[in-house]
Design an enzyme around this catalytic site. Structure first.
Site, PDB file in Angstrom:
ATOM      1  CB  SER A 233      34.710 -19.927 -17.567  1.00 20.89           C
ATOM      2  OG  SER A 233      36.015 -19.674 -18.057  1.00 20.89           O
TER       3      SER A 233
ATOM      4  CD  GLN B  41      30.672 -33.378 -15.690  1.00 20.48           C
ATOM      5  OE1 GLN B  41      29.990 -33.625 -14.705  1.00 20.48           O
ATOM      6  NE2 GLN B  41      30.167 -33.364 -16.918  1.00 20.48           N
ATOM      7  CE  LYS B  42      34.580 -24.099 -18.394  1.00 25.04           C
ATOM      8  NZ  LYS B  42      35.880 -23.477 -18.329  1.00 25.04           N
TER       9      LYS B  42
ATOM     10  N   GLY C  84      42.943 -18.675 -10.048  1.00 27.78           N
ATOM     11  CA  GLY C  84      42.425 -17.428  -9.502  1.00 27.78           C
ATOM     12  C   GLY C  84      41.256 -16.860 -10.293  1.00 27.78           C
ATOM     13  CB  ALA C  85      39.790 -14.713 -12.092  1.00 31.26           C
TER      14      ALA C  85
ATOM     15  N   GLY D 118      32.126 -21.570  -9.207  1.00 27.47           N
ATOM     16  CA  GLY D 118      32.619 -22.912  -9.564  1.00 27.47           C
ATOM     17  C   GLY D 118      33.734 -23.323  -8.631  1.00 27.47           C
ATOM     18  CG  HIS D 119      37.429 -21.230  -8.815  1.00 26.64           C
ATOM     19  ND1 HIS D 119      37.257 -20.039  -9.492  1.00 26.64           N
ATOM     20  CD2 HIS D 119      38.256 -21.966  -9.589  1.00 26.64           C
ATOM     21  CE1 HIS D 119      37.952 -20.067 -10.607  1.00 26.64           C
ATOM     22  NE2 HIS D 119      38.568 -21.210 -10.703  1.00 26.64           N
TER      23      HIS D 119
HETATM   24  P1  AMP Z   1      40.787 -22.646 -13.206  1.00 26.12           P
HETATM   25  O1  AMP Z   1      41.015 -21.598 -12.173  1.00 26.12           O
HETATM   26  O2  AMP Z   1      39.909 -22.194 -14.334  1.00 26.12           O
HETATM   27  O3  AMP Z   1      42.060 -23.310 -13.659  1.00 26.12           O
HETATM   28  O4  AMP Z   1      39.956 -23.780 -12.488  1.00 26.12           O
HETATM   29  C1  AMP Z   1      40.367 -24.367 -11.289  1.00 26.12           C
HETATM   30  C2  AMP Z   1      39.500 -25.551 -10.996  1.00 26.12           C
HETATM   31  O5  AMP Z   1      38.135 -25.126 -10.920  1.00 26.12           O
HETATM   32  C3  AMP Z   1      39.559 -26.621 -12.104  1.00 26.12           C
HETATM   33  O6  AMP Z   1      39.503 -27.903 -11.517  1.00 26.12           O
HETATM   34  C4  AMP Z   1      38.309 -26.343 -12.894  1.00 26.12           C
HETATM   35  O7  AMP Z   1      37.800 -27.488 -13.568  1.00 26.12           O
HETATM   36  C5  AMP Z   1      37.357 -25.900 -11.810  1.00 26.12           C
HETATM   37  N1  AMP Z   1      36.275 -25.107 -12.381  1.00 26.12           N
HETATM   38  C6  AMP Z   1      36.375 -24.046 -13.213  1.00 26.12           C
HETATM   39  N2  AMP Z   1      35.157 -23.617 -13.582  1.00 26.12           N
HETATM   40  C7  AMP Z   1      34.266 -24.436 -12.977  1.00 26.12           C
HETATM   41  C8  AMP Z   1      32.840 -24.527 -12.961  1.00 26.12           C
HETATM   42  N3  AMP Z   1      32.078 -23.680 -13.659  1.00 26.12           N
HETATM   43  N4  AMP Z   1      32.269 -25.492 -12.218  1.00 26.12           N
HETATM   44  C9  AMP Z   1      33.027 -26.372 -11.516  1.00 26.12           C
HETATM   45  N5  AMP Z   1      34.365 -26.342 -11.488  1.00 26.12           N
HETATM   46  C10 AMP Z   1      34.980 -25.394 -12.206  1.00 26.12           C
END
Ligand code: AMP
Length: 271
Positions: free
Chosen positions: A176, A139-140, A22-23, A27-28
């Site tokens: 992020s 990929q982050k 979430g949030a 990127g998501h």
């Molecule tokens: P998170 O919500 O941070 O756990 O991220 C969920 C998914 O989004 C994971 O596969 C992360 O790698 C991806 N993600 C997070 N930040 C980015 C970004 N800046 N660019 C691409 N994918 C992202």
């Protein structure tokens, strides 16, 4: 969610799955777009997975904004939002943990013991529930993609894991959910990470030194930023094994994890 997925699969539809905490940010959204371009149905999950947070980490203050997330998803290409409830997902009797050995202990795993076991356990649960044709990761979190690929291959899961490029702010900072922790000064200082990684990548591409020289330059650039209070790791790694390299390979992972004012930031580039 399981019934819904079964219904779609029975009709011959493909399911693209984007697991998140979430949030939501761009990127998501990039992952969702990619998922929709390759599948009939896109499922997004939002679940702040407590298993992947260590003691003293930011589970309590991790940004949660489900109303805003719902709004963003409404105007996205996502079809289904899955929001598991912690108590139902992890009842008191919950006792199963999945571990991918070796690679989980390197890079971030060396500083976050148990983190990847928490990730892999939730990913197994989510995969079993959502039954995706393809699952999308950024990929982050490079190590996460390596660990999840290993899991899927080792356990013969019939799922295609797709890695999507890192979405960045205009100054290069990787997007992020944790960037919201940064003060204005810290936010400005955080750009050092991508700058240093890009400089390192250029060194590799132009043959301006071996892995040691690249690591030294990368570390020096990060240290030169006064607000960087800790460098957990920084260097050149094998993108498959995540072992630090003495000699360049065809594809090299330049990665670092730093701390700025109590916020842990990670980023990487392939060179
Ligand atoms: P998170 O919500 O941070 O756990 O991220 C969920 C998914 O989004 C994971 O596969 C992360 O790698 C991806 N993600 C997070 N930040 C980015 C970004 N800046 N660019 C691409 N994918 C992202």
């Amino acid at each position: 969610m399981q019934e819904t997925s079964k219904r779609h699969l029975c009709k011959g539809k493909t399911i693209g799955f984007v697991p998140t905490m979430g949030a939501l940010h761009e990127g998501h959204m990039g992952l969702i777009k990619r998922a929709k371009s390759e599948n009939d149905i896109v499922v997004v999950s939002i679940f702040v997975n407590r298993l992947q947070f260590g003691a003293g980490e930011d589970l309590g203050r991790y940004p949660r904004d489900i109303d805003n997330d719902r709004e963003k998803l409404r105007s996205s290409e996502a079809d289904i939002l899955f929001v598991p409830e912690d108590k139902i997902f992890y009842p008191d009797v919950f006792a199963s943990h999945v571990t991918v050995e070796g690679i989980s202990g390197r890079l971030c795993g060396a500083f976050r013991p148990g983190h990847f076991s928490g990730v892999v356990t939730v990913v197994c649960k989510l995969f079993n529930i959502v039954k995706p044709t393809r699952a999308y990761f950024g990929q982050k979190d490079f190590q996460q993609t390596v660990v999840v690929n290993r899991l899927v291959e080792d356990l013969n899961m019939d799922i295609e894991v797709v890695t999507c490029p890192t979405a960045r702010e205009s100054d290069g900072l990787a997007m992020s959910s944790r960037n919201t922790y940064l003060s204005a000064d810290e936010r400005a200082a955080a750009t050092v990470l991508y700058k240093a990684l890009m400089f390192s990548s250029k060194m590799i591409k132009t043959g301006a030194g071996g892995p040691d020289e690249v690591k030294n330059k990368l570390t020096a650039m990060l240290r030169a930023e006064p607000l960087v209070c800790d460098i957990q790791y920084a260097g050149v790694y094998d993108p498959e094994t995540l072992v630090e390299l003495n000699e360049f390979k065809q594809r090299n992972l330049v990665a670092a994890a730093i701390n700025i004012g109590g916020t842990r930031l990670i980023d990487n580039v392939l060179a």
